[in-house]
Design an enzyme around this catalytic site. Structure first.
Site, PDB file in Angstrom:
ATOM      1  CB  CYS A 129      51.294 -84.044  79.152  1.00 22.77           C
ATOM      2  SG  CYS A 129      49.913 -83.968  78.011  1.00 22.77           S
ATOM      3  CB  CYS A 130      50.122 -87.947  82.659  1.00 23.06           C
ATOM      4  SG  CYS A 130      50.112 -89.119  81.294  1.00 23.06           S
ATOM      5  CB  CYS A 212      46.374 -89.726  74.979  1.00 22.84           C
ATOM      6  SG  CYS A 212      45.537 -89.149  76.466  1.00 22.84           S
ATOM      7  CB  CYS A 215      51.012 -91.218  74.793  1.00 27.57           C
ATOM      8  SG  CYS A 215      51.424 -89.489  75.047  1.00 27.57           S
ATOM      9  CB  CYS A 238      48.278 -92.320  83.580  1.00 28.84           C
ATOM     10  SG  CYS A 238      47.653 -93.203  82.191  1.00 28.84           S
TER      11      CYS A 238
END
Ligand code: SF4
Length: 242
Positions: A129-130, A212, A215, A238
């Protein structure tokens, strides 16, 4: 002013060898310099080919950079998962400071990513996702610049303890400047107080490290300030800084 990264001019970029030579020449001088002097050097040597990253936790770096180079580009990774307070801080910074906010966008919206990868990728595979929502957009945006500035500080985490002021960013292929590398938490607080710097309202609400929303959690009192990031997983970064 704000703009999406796709609207920024590419400009004329010097070759990697010339940029590396600049680092070799200046790194010894800047190693102990003040953040103001480091940013002044950056403005003089890179001008419009410079971009300053901000996660909008506070506007200390934004304030310093705008003083060194009015109208400077400020990079914001618009992941689509930010707290409303962070988006509000970004928009307020664009009004208050003489900056040009560049929003680096992922290729897919959150809905498109959910359709392609399945929902809540941040819970199942936060590294991917990162990569999709931060690392790739950062790389694509930095490709048009000669140098970027970050707010990384050595005291933030053991992985950041050896952060240099000036270095070559191998992963993204440009100069990387960390003018706050030597700053303590007290230095940050003092600058904020002295200059009335904009701060994300989540900070006084108990979030010392903001990413985010899915998270980021509030750390327990007295815990490591970054312990609220990706809590319950082994992930601590990240992937933006090596
Ligand atoms: Fe995705 Fe979380 Fe990384 Fe944001 S911090 S890009 S939501 S995994």
């Amino acid at each position: 002013m704000t703009a999406d990264s796709t609207t920024t001019d590419i400009g004329t970029r010097r070759g990697d060898d010339q940029l590396r030579a600049l680092i070799e020449d200046a790194a010894p001088r800047l190693a102990e310099a003040s953040a103001q002097d480091i940013l002044q050097w950056a403005a003089e040597n890179f001008g419009d080919e410079l971009i300053v990253a901000s996660n909008m936790q506070d506007a200390v770096l934004v304030d310093l950079a705008a003083r060194a180079q009015p109208g400077v580009d400020i990079l914001f990774l618009e992941t689509g998962y930010h707290f409303a307070e962070t988006i509000g801080t970004r928009d307020a910074a664009a009004q208050i400071y003489d900056i040009n906010v560049v929003n680096a966008l992922p290729e897919q919206t959150v809905a498109e990513q959910d359709a392609a990868e399945g929902p809540q990728l941040h819970d199942r595979d936060p590294n991917r996702c990162c990569f999709l929502r931060k690392v790739l957009p950062l790389r694509n945006t930095l490709a048009r610049y000669e140098a970027w500035v970050t707010g990384v500080r050595r005291v933030e985490a053991p992985t950041r303890a050896n952060t240099p002021v000036l270095t070559w960013d191998d992963r993204n292929g440009l100069v990387k400047i960390n003018p706050l590398a030597a700053w303590s938490d007290e230095d940050m607080d003092n600058y904020i107080a002295e200059h009335g710097v904009l701060v994300n309202p989540l900070v006084p609400a108990g979030y010392p490290s903001i990413g985010c929303q899915p998270c980021t959690h509030k750390p327990a009192p007295g815990a490591d300030p970054r312990s609220g990031r990706w809590a319950g997983t082994s992930k601590t970064e990240c992937g933006l800084h090596g």
